[in-house]
Design an enzyme around this catalytic site. Sequence first.
Site, PDB file in Angstrom:
ATOM      1  CD1 TRP A 157      -3.160  -0.932   0.521  1.00 28.77           C
ATOM      2  CD2 TRP A 157      -2.008  -2.291   1.863  1.00 28.77           C
ATOM      3  NE1 TRP A 157      -3.912  -2.065   0.737  1.00 28.77           N
ATOM      4  CE2 TRP A 157      -3.230  -2.909   1.554  1.00 28.77           C
ATOM      5  CE3 TRP A 157      -1.092  -2.966   2.699  1.00 28.77           C
ATOM      6  CZ2 TRP A 157      -3.574  -4.173   2.036  1.00 28.77           C
ATOM      7  CZ3 TRP A 157      -1.455  -4.211   3.177  1.00 28.77           C
ATOM      8  CH2 TRP A 157      -2.677  -4.811   2.847  1.00 28.77           C
ATOM      9  CG  HIS A 171      -6.580   0.353   3.183  1.00 23.00           C
ATOM     10  ND1 HIS A 171      -6.137  -0.873   3.616  1.00 23.00           N
ATOM     11  CD2 HIS A 171      -6.071   1.225   4.100  1.00 23.00           C
ATOM     12  CE1 HIS A 171      -5.421  -0.745   4.718  1.00 23.00           C
ATOM     13  NE2 HIS A 171      -5.363   0.502   5.029  1.00 23.00           N
ATOM     14  NE  ARG A 197      -4.322   0.800  -2.548  1.00 26.80           N
ATOM     15  CZ  ARG A 197      -4.839  -0.403  -2.503  1.00 26.80           C
ATOM     16  NH1 ARG A 197      -4.363  -1.339  -3.295  1.00 26.80           N
ATOM     17  NH2 ARG A 197      -5.790  -0.686  -1.650  1.00 26.80           N
ATOM     18  CD  GLN A 211     -10.186  -0.022  -1.025  1.00 23.62           C
ATOM     19  OE1 GLN A 211     -10.170   0.423   0.112  1.00 23.62           O
ATOM     20  NE2 GLN A 211      -9.346  -0.965  -1.430  1.00 23.62           N
ATOM     21  CB  VAL A 254      -8.753 -10.245   7.926  1.00 27.27           C
ATOM     22  CG1 VAL A 254      -9.692  -9.070   7.810  1.00 27.27           C
ATOM     23  CG2 VAL A 254      -7.889 -10.405   6.697  1.00 27.27           C
ATOM     24  CB  ALA A 308     -13.431  -6.259   7.691  1.00 26.24           C
TER      25      ALA A 308
HETATM   26  N1  PHE Z   1      -8.100  -2.909   2.626  1.00 28.24           N
HETATM   27  C1  PHE Z   1      -7.836  -4.004   1.748  1.00 28.24           C
HETATM   28  C2  PHE Z   1      -7.245  -3.446   0.452  1.00 28.24           C
HETATM   29  O1  PHE Z   1      -7.303  -2.284   0.210  1.00 28.24           O
HETATM   30  C3  PHE Z   1      -9.095  -4.768   1.432  1.00 28.24           C
HETATM   31  C4  PHE Z   1      -9.615  -5.496   2.648  1.00 28.24           C
HETATM   32  C5  PHE Z   1     -10.545  -4.888   3.454  1.00 28.24           C
HETATM   33  C6  PHE Z   1      -9.200  -6.777   2.944  1.00 28.24           C
HETATM   34  C7  PHE Z   1     -11.052  -5.544   4.561  1.00 28.24           C
HETATM   35  C8  PHE Z   1      -9.681  -7.435   4.042  1.00 28.24           C
HETATM   36  C9  PHE Z   1     -10.624  -6.820   4.837  1.00 28.24           C
HETATM   37  O2  PHE Z   1      -6.714  -4.185  -0.360  1.00 28.24           O
END
Ligand code: PHE
Length: 340
Positions: A157, A171, A197, A211, A254, A308
């Site tokens: 990221w 994100h 990004r 997103q 996660v 999530a």
């Molecule tokens: N934030 C992650 C991304 O930008 C996506 C994600 C969100 C993955 C929530 C798991 C749980 O790639």
Amino acid sequence: MPKIDIKSLEKRAEKEIKNSKNLKDLDGVYKKYLDKKGELSKVLRSLKKLPEVKRTKLGKKANELKVYLKKIIEQKSKKLKEISRKQVYEKEWIDITIPARKPVLGHLHPLTQVKREMEEIFQLMGFSVIEGPEMETEWYNFDALNIPKDHPARDLWDTFYLKNRLLLRTHTSPVQIRYMEKNNPPFRIIVPGRIFRHEATDAYHEFNFYQLEGLMLDKQVSAANFKAIIEEFYRRFFKKSVKIRMRPSYFPFVEPGFEIDMTCTVCLGKGCPACGKTGWQEMMGAGMVHPNVLKNSGLNPKNWQGFAFGMGVERLVMMKYKINDIRFLYKNDLRFLKQF
Ligand code: PHE
């Protein structure tokens, strides 16, 4: 001493008044006879040179004429005004029964249309729409999400760091933390929003995109609940009976983490060039919220659990409208935008 002919003066004046076609003409007549330098005024002034008897007689006549001319000028003027008012009414008449001209309206950008559609589907399933800041602290964007400073996952990221020591969020996940800090479970939220990004652009990548994050916490929320909700979401969004599949994947915030695939909407699972002949399309990242993330937000992982997810909005716009280059969505080209 010229002969003073009141009678003929009256005749001329009367005729000119009668022939006046508008107020300007009439004003001309008034000036010609009644102004200080007008003919009748001259007559009145010349009277003093006459002998008494004649003067009285003529004077009376001249004064009567003066009153008379003023009166008929006044009457004529009223008539002319009335006529011109009628003409204006006729000319400037408005037909209030004609239908109004419609104002020219634009329409919402396809990205906004799709975003609203997504929000509506999730709202019908009990989710609230939450927003968060586009400028974030490192804590919310990374550390609180279980991505410490030297963790290699930060490279996934890469972002823009600002002079004020904030960064442009990479994100929408930081809004998970912000929401959990202030609200007690159980809850279901979605977080649509713009993210950034540090990325070279091509047909599938932009350095700025959207997103839609999701977070559901309760005492016994499971991955099965996640699967049911997301499958239902796609079914409603694409209006097709699609299936999703969960593959193991890694995101620091996660555990376990999944990558979500959906039945390819082009071939409905048979396999085609759009899905690389697999019958599946990659849709988003998701997983069960990591205990460290709950702790970082002030919640006890022993009491609460949930899932999530984070999906790209452009992806859905492109699939829905069969657009093959993400950059069309940011060019502001009217030839493109008018099609939606
Ligand atoms: N934030 C992650 C991304 O930008 C996506 C994600 C969100 C993955 C929530 C798991 C749980 O790639």
